[in-house]
Write a protein that holds these residues in place. Sequence first.
Motif, PDB file in Angstrom:
ATOM      1  N   CYS A   6       0.843  -1.207   0.000  1.00  0.00           N
ATOM      2  CA  CYS A   6       0.000   0.000   0.000  1.00  0.00           C
ATOM      3  C   CYS A   6       0.870   1.245   0.000  1.00  0.00           C
ATOM      4  N   HIS A  28      -4.138  -1.143  -7.861  1.00  0.00           N
ATOM      5  CA  HIS A  28      -4.047  -1.569  -6.469  1.00  0.00           C
ATOM      6  C   HIS A  28      -5.222  -0.989  -5.664  1.00  0.00           C
ATOM      7  N   CYS A  32      -7.819  -2.823  -3.186  1.00  0.00           N
ATOM      8  CA  CYS A  32      -7.508  -2.656  -1.760  1.00  0.00           C
ATOM      9  C   CYS A  32      -8.493  -1.668  -1.140  1.00  0.00           C
ATOM     10  N   CYS A  35      -6.893   1.610   0.478  1.00  0.00           N
ATOM     11  CA  CYS A  35      -6.353   2.593  -0.466  1.00  0.00           C
ATOM     12  C   CYS A  35      -7.478   3.205  -1.300  1.00  0.00           C
TER      13      CYS A  35
HETATM   14 ZN   LIG Z   1      -3.626  -0.638  -0.344  1.00  0.00          ZN
END
Ligand SMILES: [Zn+2]
Lengths: 145, 159
Positions: A6, A28, A32, A35
């Motif tokens: 992250c 990502h 995620c 994030c």
């Molecule tokens: Zn992340």
Amino acid sequence: MSRRSCPSPHELVKAIRNDTLGSDVQAHAESCPECGETLSLVSRLQAASQPSENMPSFESLRWNIRARAILDASRRRHHRATGPLRSFHLAAGLSLLAVVLFIMIAPFVAPNAFHGLVSVGPLPALVAAAMGTHLIALGRDRLHG
Amino acid sequence: MHDELLHQVYEAVGADLYAYIERVCANDADADDLFQESFARLLGSDFAGDNVADSRRYLFRIATNLMRDRFRWSRRWGFTVLPELIGRAPESRYLDEIDAHRALATLKPRQRALLWLAYVEGMTHDEIAATVGVGSKSVRVLLSRARKEILNQLGEHLS
Ligand SMILES: [Zn+2]
């Protein structure tokens, strides 16, 4: 994707601000939750980051700073000029306070010796009035200084 | 600091600093005053920085101190102010901006400052700690709480 990969929020912000958010980071963020949440928060807050039209222009800022400097200098000058006068009022006020206290306390400490002084009558009132004047002058000075 | 550098600093930092003060104070009169006071302090202090980046850090620290003093004086820095007192309707057509304004308005001034420094200014925890005047560990805790609260608020506005 692991937590280790992250990006930190400040890296994300810098990337968004500089328009250098890479496709790998975007990919990502999509997978995620944390994030993704950060990206959403950053874009919401960035949307509110425009200052209003009330922001002073450079000229007005510069004049304001100059005016403040002039005002500060004049306050300091006034303070220096009235310094001795204030000290005089303070000293006079305090010595008169001492006299009043002496007149009030002395009859209890030495009743016989003090009998004559107390019979002067209006003396304590006069002293109190003079002391008051000095302290008022001092207060007014402080108010304007 | 000479006029040319002051102008450069104003151009580079002015809008960001003003927006920060406006959002944390949520009061136009205070924002003007605190903005000008921050620049006056930059010029009047013995701050020796001769570049925009140092001036930027210094200005954000001064502005945060000034806001904290002002809110502390009225005991509001760490407390929520009634949203209707500060939730000035922004003259914006953009839903995101209105959402962010409203959500920020429900938080404590210190939380607004922390969120702004982290998610708009992009400062690291250490930089935020130096700006706000609390320890790095406290920043982590306070920021995560503020983040949770604003996400809740934004979630409510979205639904
Ligand atoms: Zn992340």
